[in-house]
Write a protein that holds these residues in place. Structure first.
Motif, PDB file in Angstrom:
ATOM      1  N   THR A  99       0.843  -1.151  -0.125  1.00 53.99           N
ATOM      2  CA  THR A  99       0.004  -0.088   0.006  1.00 53.99           C
ATOM      3  C   THR A  99       0.872   1.407  -0.018  1.00 53.99           C
ATOM      4  OG1 THR A  99      -0.333  -0.102   2.237  1.00 53.99           O
ATOM      5  CG2 THR A  99      -1.891  -1.106   0.986  1.00 53.99           C
ATOM      6  N   GLY A 100       2.034   1.061   0.436  1.00 48.73           N
ATOM      7  CA  GLY A 100       2.940   2.374   0.452  1.00 48.73           C
ATOM      8  C   GLY A 100       3.821   2.450  -0.906  1.00 48.73           C
ATOM      9  N   SER A 101       3.578   1.576  -1.708  1.00 50.45           N
ATOM     10  CA  SER A 101       4.388   1.519  -3.143  1.00 50.45           C
ATOM     11  C   SER A 101       3.495   2.305  -4.238  1.00 50.45           C
ATOM     12  CB  SER A 101       4.791   0.168  -3.557  1.00 50.45           C
ATOM     13  OG  SER A 101       5.192   0.133  -4.913  1.00 50.45           O
ATOM     14  N   SER A 102       4.099   3.402  -5.060  1.00 47.88           N
ATOM     15  CA  SER A 102       3.497   3.723  -6.055  1.00 47.88           C
ATOM     16  C   SER A 102       3.486   2.608  -7.155  1.00 47.88           C
ATOM     17  CB  SER A 102       4.218   5.248  -6.507  1.00 47.88           C
ATOM     18  OG  SER A 102       5.483   4.964  -6.675  1.00 47.88           O
ATOM     19  N   ASN A 103       4.236   1.894  -7.170  1.00 51.58           N
ATOM     20  CA  ASN A 103       4.289   0.845  -8.271  1.00 51.58           C
ATOM     21  C   ASN A 103       3.170  -0.260  -8.077  1.00 51.58           C
ATOM     22  OD1 ASN A 103       6.389   1.831  -9.585  1.00 51.58           O
ATOM     23  ND2 ASN A 103       7.948   1.117  -8.198  1.00 51.58           N
ATOM     24  N   LEU A 107      -2.553  -3.208  -7.848  1.00 52.37           N
ATOM     25  CA  LEU A 107      -2.698  -4.405  -6.861  1.00 52.37           C
ATOM     26  C   LEU A 107      -3.803  -4.088  -5.548  1.00 52.37           C
ATOM     27  CD1 LEU A 107      -1.965  -7.457  -6.086  1.00 52.37           C
ATOM     28  CD2 LEU A 107       0.158  -6.496  -5.263  1.00 52.37           C
ATOM     29  N   VAL A 108      -3.200  -2.733  -5.215  1.00 54.08           N
ATOM     30  CA  VAL A 108      -3.913  -2.610  -4.022  1.00 54.08           C
ATOM     31  C   VAL A 108      -5.513  -2.302  -4.041  1.00 54.08           C
ATOM     32  CG1 VAL A 108      -4.088  -0.559  -2.271  1.00 54.08           C
ATOM     33  CG2 VAL A 108      -1.885  -1.447  -3.034  1.00 54.08           C
ATOM     34  N   LYS A 109      -5.580  -1.734  -5.465  1.00 59.26           N
ATOM     35  CA  LYS A 109      -7.248  -1.766  -5.730  1.00 59.26           C
ATOM     36  C   LYS A 109      -7.901  -2.996  -5.844  1.00 59.26           C
ATOM     37  CE  LYS A 109      -6.762   2.236  -8.774  1.00 59.26           C
ATOM     38  NZ  LYS A 109      -6.796   2.918 -10.089  1.00 59.26           N
ATOM     39  N   LEU A 110      -7.269  -4.035  -6.268  1.00 58.47           N
ATOM     40  CA  LEU A 110      -7.811  -5.448  -6.481  1.00 58.47           C
ATOM     41  C   LEU A 110      -7.843  -6.000  -5.074  1.00 58.47           C
ATOM     42  CD1 LEU A 110      -6.214  -6.411  -9.628  1.00 58.47           C
ATOM     43  CD2 LEU A 110      -8.683  -5.822  -9.237  1.00 58.47           C
ATOM     44  N   LEU A 111      -6.652  -5.777  -4.165  1.00 52.37           N
ATOM     45  CA  LEU A 111      -6.832  -6.481  -2.823  1.00 52.37           C
ATOM     46  C   LEU A 111      -7.789  -5.646  -2.219  1.00 52.37           C
ATOM     47  CD1 LEU A 111      -2.769  -6.321  -2.310  1.00 52.37           C
ATOM     48  CD2 LEU A 111      -4.469  -8.494  -2.290  1.00 52.37           C
ATOM     49  N   THR A 112      -8.078  -4.652  -1.966  1.00 51.40           N
ATOM     50  CA  THR A 112      -9.151  -3.881  -1.731  1.00 51.40           C
ATOM     51  C   THR A 112     -10.518  -4.308  -1.751  1.00 51.40           C
ATOM     52  OG1 THR A 112      -7.747  -1.997  -1.202  1.00 51.40           O
ATOM     53  CG2 THR A 112     -10.217  -1.691  -0.926  1.00 51.40           C
ATOM     54  N   ALA A 113     -10.851  -4.675  -3.090  1.00 57.12           N
ATOM     55  CA  ALA A 113     -12.006  -5.068  -3.849  1.00 57.12           C
ATOM     56  C   ALA A 113     -12.337  -6.371  -3.044  1.00 57.12           C
ATOM     57  CB  ALA A 113     -12.071  -5.026  -5.339  1.00 57.12           C
ATOM     58  N   ALA A 114     -11.077  -7.185  -3.083  1.00 58.88           N
ATOM     59  CA  ALA A 114     -11.238  -8.443  -2.428  1.00 58.88           C
ATOM     60  C   ALA A 114     -11.336  -8.747  -0.954  1.00 58.88           C
ATOM     61  CB  ALA A 114      -9.939  -9.428  -3.268  1.00 58.88           C
ATOM     62  N   LEU A 116      -8.671  -8.361   1.016  1.00 56.64           N
ATOM     63  CA  LEU A 116      -7.436  -9.071   1.418  1.00 56.64           C
ATOM     64  C   LEU A 116      -6.558  -8.421   1.942  1.00 56.64           C
ATOM     65  CD1 LEU A 116      -7.284 -11.543  -1.570  1.00 56.64           C
ATOM     66  CD2 LEU A 116      -8.151 -11.971   0.742  1.00 56.64           C
ATOM     67  N   VAL A 117      -6.770  -6.944   2.214  1.00 50.89           N
ATOM     68  CA  VAL A 117      -5.573  -6.151   2.824  1.00 50.89           C
ATOM     69  C   VAL A 117      -5.652  -6.374   4.178  1.00 50.89           C
ATOM     70  CG1 VAL A 117      -5.016  -3.668   3.327  1.00 50.89           C
ATOM     71  CG2 VAL A 117      -6.011  -4.285   1.016  1.00 50.89           C
ATOM     72  N   ALA A 118      -6.592  -6.484   4.781  1.00 58.41           N
ATOM     73  CA  ALA A 118      -6.411  -6.832   6.542  1.00 58.41           C
ATOM     74  C   ALA A 118      -5.746  -8.266   6.517  1.00 58.41           C
ATOM     75  CB  ALA A 118      -7.881  -6.950   7.101  1.00 58.41           C
ATOM     76  N   THR A 119      -5.924  -9.316   5.686  1.00 61.38           N
ATOM     77  CA  THR A 119      -5.337 -10.702   5.828  1.00 61.38           C
ATOM     78  C   THR A 119      -3.924 -10.344   5.390  1.00 61.38           C
ATOM     79  OG1 THR A 119      -7.424 -11.228   4.848  1.00 61.38           O
ATOM     80  CG2 THR A 119      -5.544 -12.648   4.729  1.00 61.38           C
ATOM     81  N   LEU A 120      -3.550  -9.508   4.634  1.00 64.61           N
ATOM     82  CA  LEU A 120      -1.963  -9.510   4.601  1.00 64.61           C
ATOM     83  C   LEU A 120      -1.323  -8.419   5.452  1.00 64.61           C
ATOM     84  CD1 LEU A 120      -1.915  -9.370   0.594  1.00 64.61           C
ATOM     85  CD2 LEU A 120      -1.398 -11.212   2.071  1.00 64.61           C
TER      86      LEU A 120
END
Length: 167
Positions: A99-103, A107-114, A116-120
């Motif tokens: 989430t801190g990476s501009s690159n 991926l963050v958008k998809l992790l959020t939609a799924a 999965l951010v909290a899981t990771l």
């Protein structure tokens, strides 16, 4: 352990020396200065534009408030800065790095939609994760319609399965 992380943040803001900007060489990087956070150092460089710059341990180009006076006390110096410096220990979850990476914004958008951010962010099994994290450039090779379709709420289960292939 949130208390330990908070203590590390406070220690990362402290060095065991009575430093002020007068002792820093003009526009030259100082040698690494140990912070009170074990194993972490910072370096300082004077800047005509910004006053001084803090560099090190994943922190770069942090510009303290130019013109803000340094306050000397009986046991040290207080320097006001406009940001919180986070030691590596605070951003070393897979989610924190991505989430801190501009690159990795796609991926963050998809992790959020799924969801999965909290899981990771947590490590419930004590062994951590290895994530093969596609960059924005990798996602750019997928047509926009497919990307939009993956992010739809009705496709969440499919998206979760797809993302799990990367963990």
């Amino acid at each position: 352990n949130h208390k330990a992380l908070l203590q590390d943040v406070v220690r990362f803001h402290s060095i065991a020396a009575n430093w002020n900007s007068a002792v820093w060489p003009s526009r030259e990087l100082t040698p690494p200065v140990a912070t009170m956070s074990p194993g972490n150092t910072l370096q300082f460089r004077r800047s005509r534009v910004y006053g001084y710059i803090v560099v090190g341990a994943g922190v770069t180009n942090i510009f303290p408030n130019p013109g803000t006076p340094e306050v000397n006390s009986m046991n040290g110096v207080l320097m006001t800065i406009p940001v919180v410096l986070l030691p590596p220990s605070c951003n070393r979850t897979v989610a924190g790095i991505v989430t801190g990476s501009s690159n990795h914004t796609e991926l963050v958008k998809l992790l959020t939609a799924a969801d999965l951010v909290a899981t990771l962010t947590i490590d419930t099994v004590g062994i951590g994760y290895t994530v093969f994290a596609p960059t924005n450039a990798a996602f750019a090779k997928i047509d926009l319609a497919t990307m939009n379709c993956l992010a739809l709420p009705k496709n969440k289960a499919h998206l979760v399965n797809l993302l799990k292939y990367h963990v």
